[in-house]
Design a protein around this motif. Sequence first.
Motif, PDB file in Angstrom:
ATOM      1  N   ARG A 170      -9.272  44.946  29.527  1.00 53.05           N
ATOM      2  CA  ARG A 170      -7.805  44.931  29.508  1.00 53.05           C
ATOM      3  C   ARG A 170      -7.366  43.872  28.508  1.00 53.05           C
ATOM      4  N   ASN A 171      -7.142  44.297  27.290  1.00 54.69           N
ATOM      5  CA  ASN A 171      -6.809  43.329  26.253  1.00 54.69           C
ATOM      6  C   ASN A 171      -5.372  43.457  25.743  1.00 54.69           C
ATOM      7  N   HIS A 172      -4.521  44.176  26.473  1.00 52.33           N
ATOM      8  CA  HIS A 172      -3.118  44.297  26.096  1.00 52.33           C
ATOM      9  C   HIS A 172      -2.272  43.475  27.060  1.00 52.33           C
ATOM     10  N   ILE A 173      -1.388  42.679  26.519  1.00 45.42           N
ATOM     11  CA  ILE A 173      -0.516  41.830  27.329  1.00 45.42           C
ATOM     12  C   ILE A 173       0.895  42.406  27.293  1.00 45.42           C
ATOM     13  N   VAL A 174       1.520  42.489  28.452  1.00 42.63           N
ATOM     14  CA  VAL A 174       2.884  42.987  28.563  1.00 42.63           C
ATOM     15  C   VAL A 174       3.716  41.893  29.210  1.00 42.63           C
ATOM     16  N   VAL A 175       4.806  41.528  28.565  1.00 48.60           N
ATOM     17  CA  VAL A 175       5.713  40.521  29.106  1.00 48.60           C
ATOM     18  C   VAL A 175       6.906  41.245  29.716  1.00 48.60           C
ATOM     19  N   VAL A 176       7.230  40.886  30.946  1.00 51.89           N
ATOM     20  CA  VAL A 176       8.339  41.533  31.646  1.00 51.89           C
ATOM     21  C   VAL A 176       9.300  40.457  32.106  1.00 51.89           C
ATOM     22  N   HIS A 177      10.571  40.656  31.845  1.00 48.28           N
ATOM     23  CA  HIS A 177      11.601  39.725  32.294  1.00 48.28           C
ATOM     24  C   HIS A 177      12.215  40.278  33.576  1.00 48.28           C
ATOM     25  N   LEU A 178      12.289  39.448  34.602  1.00 48.75           N
ATOM     26  CA  LEU A 178      12.835  39.857  35.889  1.00 48.75           C
ATOM     27  C   LEU A 178      13.980  38.944  36.287  1.00 48.75           C
ATOM     28  N   ASN A 179      14.933  39.485  37.052  1.00 50.25           N
ATOM     29  CA  ASN A 179      15.973  38.628  37.607  1.00 50.25           C
ATOM     30  C   ASN A 179      15.459  38.050  38.930  1.00 50.25           C
ATOM     31  N   GLU A 180      16.242  37.225  39.575  1.00 50.16           N
ATOM     32  CA  GLU A 180      15.813  36.554  40.811  1.00 50.16           C
ATOM     33  C   GLU A 180      15.448  37.553  41.912  1.00 50.16           C
ATOM     34  N   SER A 181      16.265  38.581  42.063  1.00 50.74           N
ATOM     35  CA  SER A 181      16.030  39.571  43.110  1.00 50.74           C
ATOM     36  C   SER A 181      14.733  40.338  42.861  1.00 50.74           C
ATOM     37  N   GLU A 182      14.521  40.747  41.631  1.00 46.49           N
ATOM     38  CA  GLU A 182      13.297  41.481  41.292  1.00 46.49           C
ATOM     39  C   GLU A 182      12.057  40.609  41.483  1.00 46.49           C
ATOM     40  N   LEU A 183      12.149  39.358  41.075  1.00 49.41           N
ATOM     41  CA  LEU A 183      11.023  38.440  41.241  1.00 49.41           C
ATOM     42  C   LEU A 183      10.743  38.193  42.720  1.00 49.41           C
ATOM     43  N   ALA A 184      11.795  38.053  43.516  1.00 50.14           N
ATOM     44  CA  ALA A 184      11.626  37.845  44.955  1.00 50.14           C
ATOM     45  C   ALA A 184      10.949  39.061  45.581  1.00 50.14           C
ATOM     46  N   HIS A 185      11.346  40.255  45.164  1.00 50.75           N
ATOM     47  CA  HIS A 185      10.737  41.478  45.685  1.00 50.75           C
ATOM     48  C   HIS A 185       9.261  41.565  45.276  1.00 50.75           C
ATOM     49  N   LEU A 186       8.971  41.246  44.037  1.00 49.04           N
ATOM     50  CA  LEU A 186       7.588  41.246  43.553  1.00 49.04           C
ATOM     51  C   LEU A 186       6.750  40.245  44.355  1.00 49.04           C
ATOM     52  N   ASN A 187       7.260  39.052  44.539  1.00 50.86           N
ATOM     53  CA  ASN A 187       6.531  38.033  45.300  1.00 50.86           C
ATOM     54  C   ASN A 187       6.329  38.454  46.759  1.00 50.86           C
ATOM     55  N   HIS A 188       7.331  39.131  47.319  1.00 51.94           N
ATOM     56  CA  HIS A 188       7.203  39.637  48.693  1.00 51.94           C
ATOM     57  C   HIS A 188       6.080  40.683  48.775  1.00 51.94           C
ATOM     58  N   LEU A 189       6.035  41.586  47.800  1.00 49.38           N
ATOM     59  CA  LEU A 189       4.974  42.596  47.781  1.00 49.38           C
ATOM     60  C   LEU A 189       3.601  41.953  47.625  1.00 49.38           C
ATOM     61  N   VAL A 190       3.520  40.934  46.782  1.00 47.59           N
ATOM     62  CA  VAL A 190       2.256  40.220  46.588  1.00 47.59           C
ATOM     63  C   VAL A 190       1.809  39.605  47.907  1.00 47.59           C
ATOM     64  N   GLN A 191       2.739  38.995  48.608  1.00 54.80           N
ATOM     65  CA  GLN A 191       2.408  38.329  49.866  1.00 54.80           C
ATOM     66  C   GLN A 191       1.994  39.332  50.946  1.00 54.80           C
ATOM     67  N   THR A 192       2.710  40.446  51.065  1.00 52.68           N
ATOM     68  CA  THR A 192       2.405  41.398  52.134  1.00 52.68           C
ATOM     69  C   THR A 192       1.160  42.232  51.860  1.00 52.68           C
TER      70      THR A 192
END
Length: 102
Positions: free
Chosen positions: A4-26
């Motif tokens: 996996r040698n391709h890097i993708v940068v994604v910009h998230l707002n607070e709500s999206e980041l919180a949802h992502l972090n919640h999914l990571v945790q669960t």
Amino acid sequence: MRSRNHIVVVHLNESELAHLNHLVQTTGLKRESLLRTLISETSVKPKPPDSYKDLVRELSAIGNNINQITRLANSAGSVSTAQAEQLSRLMREVWTKIQEYA
């Protein structure tokens, strides 16, 4: 070399980041693994509680006991009343354990 040698940068707002972090945790997955899973359209499920390990261990032990009784019954050609009662008790124990975790 990395597969996996391709890097993708994604910009998230607070709500999206919180949802992502919640999914990571669960799910218990790392952020990168979670995103690859979601991209591949694979369903993401919450990780089971740690107490499930204990349940599986107990059910495995009960299953081993049931197997031993079954083998004995097959070799003897019948099941004694005591063995039948023990099987019944073990099955009730399995049902009780499952209900405790449901």
